[in-house]
Write an enzyme that holds these catalytic residues in place. Sequence first.
Site, PDB file in Angstrom:
ATOM      1  N   GLU A 116     -13.744  28.835 -35.419  1.00  0.00           N
ATOM      2  CA  GLU A 116     -13.686  30.300 -35.520  1.00  0.00           C
ATOM      3  C   GLU A 116     -15.084  30.931 -35.520  1.00  0.00           C
ATOM      4  O   GLU A 116     -15.243  32.068 -35.952  1.00  0.00           O
ATOM      5  CB  GLU A 116     -12.928  30.730 -36.781  1.00  0.00           C
ATOM      6  CG  GLU A 116     -11.496  30.243 -36.877  1.00  0.00           C
ATOM      7  CD  GLU A 116     -10.543  30.862 -35.856  1.00  0.00           C
ATOM      8  OE1 GLU A 116     -10.983  31.707 -35.044  1.00  0.00           O
ATOM      9  OE2 GLU A 116      -9.363  30.484 -35.872  1.00  0.00           O
ATOM     10  N   HIS A 139     -12.582  33.214 -44.104  1.00  0.00           N
ATOM     11  CA  HIS A 139     -11.214  33.170 -43.581  1.00  0.00           C
ATOM     12  C   HIS A 139     -10.417  32.143 -44.376  1.00  0.00           C
ATOM     13  O   HIS A 139     -10.908  31.047 -44.637  1.00  0.00           O
ATOM     14  CB  HIS A 139     -11.236  32.772 -42.100  1.00  0.00           C
ATOM     15  CG  HIS A 139      -9.900  32.369 -41.554  1.00  0.00           C
ATOM     16  ND1 HIS A 139      -8.815  33.222 -41.529  1.00  0.00           N
ATOM     17  CD2 HIS A 139      -9.459  31.204 -41.028  1.00  0.00           C
ATOM     18  CE1 HIS A 139      -7.779  32.587 -40.993  1.00  0.00           C
ATOM     19  NE2 HIS A 139      -8.139  31.365 -40.689  1.00  0.00           N
ATOM     20  N   HIS A 141      -5.964  30.964 -45.496  1.00  0.00           N
ATOM     21  CA  HIS A 141      -4.536  31.137 -45.232  1.00  0.00           C
ATOM     22  C   HIS A 141      -3.836  31.562 -46.519  1.00  0.00           C
ATOM     23  O   HIS A 141      -2.937  30.872 -47.017  1.00  0.00           O
ATOM     24  CB  HIS A 141      -3.952  29.844 -44.661  1.00  0.00           C
ATOM     25  CG  HIS A 141      -4.606  29.406 -43.373  1.00  0.00           C
ATOM     26  ND1 HIS A 141      -4.443  28.152 -42.839  1.00  0.00           N
ATOM     27  CD2 HIS A 141      -5.409  30.073 -42.507  1.00  0.00           C
ATOM     28  CE1 HIS A 141      -5.128  28.062 -41.703  1.00  0.00           C
ATOM     29  NE2 HIS A 141      -5.731  29.221 -41.482  1.00  0.00           N
ATOM     30  N   GLU A 169      -5.523  48.517 -59.447  1.00  0.00           N
ATOM     31  CA  GLU A 169      -6.936  48.450 -59.061  1.00  0.00           C
ATOM     32  C   GLU A 169      -7.176  48.109 -57.603  1.00  0.00           C
ATOM     33  O   GLU A 169      -8.319  48.136 -57.135  1.00  0.00           O
ATOM     34  CB  GLU A 169      -7.681  47.494 -59.990  1.00  0.00           C
ATOM     35  CG  GLU A 169      -7.614  48.039 -61.408  1.00  0.00           C
ATOM     36  CD  GLU A 169      -8.733  47.615 -62.321  1.00  0.00           C
ATOM     37  OE1 GLU A 169      -9.399  46.620 -62.021  1.00  0.00           O
ATOM     38  OE2 GLU A 169      -8.924  48.294 -63.339  1.00  0.00           O
ATOM     39  N   HIS A 210      -0.851  34.072 -39.651  1.00  0.00           N
ATOM     40  CA  HIS A 210      -1.953  33.103 -39.714  1.00  0.00           C
ATOM     41  C   HIS A 210      -2.716  33.171 -41.053  1.00  0.00           C
ATOM     42  O   HIS A 210      -2.748  32.194 -41.783  1.00  0.00           O
ATOM     43  CB  HIS A 210      -2.894  33.333 -38.524  1.00  0.00           C
ATOM     44  CG  HIS A 210      -4.020  32.353 -38.449  1.00  0.00           C
ATOM     45  ND1 HIS A 210      -4.560  31.914 -37.260  1.00  0.00           N
ATOM     46  CD2 HIS A 210      -4.729  31.719 -39.418  1.00  0.00           C
ATOM     47  CE1 HIS A 210      -5.530  31.047 -37.510  1.00  0.00           C
ATOM     48  NE2 HIS A 210      -5.661  30.921 -38.814  1.00  0.00           N
TER      49      HIS A 210
END
Length: 278
Positions: A116, A139, A141, A169, A210
């Site tokens: 990525e 990143h 999952h 919040e 994803h």
Amino acid sequence: MKNILEASFVEEMVEVTSNLYRLGWDERNGGNISYLLDEAEVSEYLDTTNVLRNISMDFDGTALKGKYFIVTGSGKYFKNVAKDPANNLGVLKVAEDGQSVDLLWGYTDGGVPTSELPAHLMSHIARLEVDPENRVVMHCHATHLLAMTFSHELTSKAITRTLWEMCTECMVVFPEGIQVLPWLIPGSNEIGEATAEKMQEARLVLWSFHGVYGAGRTMDETFGLIETAEKAAQVYTYVQAQGGVRQTISDENFIALAKQFGITPNPAFFEAAQVTSR
Ligand code: 2HA
Ligand code: ZN
């Protein structure tokens, strides 16, 4: 030269990957992190002129040339970072040509940076344009956020509003909201460009079916951002299991909250009449 395994940036990468694994958000090789470093801090641990390998990229990283990053490796498991940081992480410098990176440390088994990398570097470029202090792109999952992309109305406005409502919040932590992308091929330049475009508007980008991307100035801030949105998604899951929403935070409450904390929530996620009334 000091021992790089004792560098705070390596320790932060070890800590955050371990936490992300422990929370169940990065199974197998899931997830990736890139962290922009200062030349001065890297130079305490590495000879920055000693390039181990040059690794090509098929996108334009010219805007980041000469910049240093520590990045998780392609195919590497977050589960394993703590026991072998040198194999699972790498320190890179974006090469002068902007089309490749020079490896200065890490990926000891011959590995390469995360698949990525386009989404990461393009997101850094986008975030630095709106916040010169942005340093982290993360990143993972995150389970409940990912699940919501199957069951919830799939627009940035609808998902943002639900997340804001699930913990008081949330709106204070991410007043710009979360931007949602449709399903796209992971690792592609297309998903990188789409993520970066959304990163101009928000530090949180949800990849349908994803996972999620977060960006921030520090590792703690970025992790905390994802953690807060994920917690709201978890509460949403429980609320749905309990039979759905019967009462919630009102627009009036949100407006009072914004005033109290001195924040400006994204006006696109309010009805026009409410924005003008503030
Ligand atoms: O690195 O999470 O999106 C594995 C992934 C790809
Ligand atoms: Zn992923």
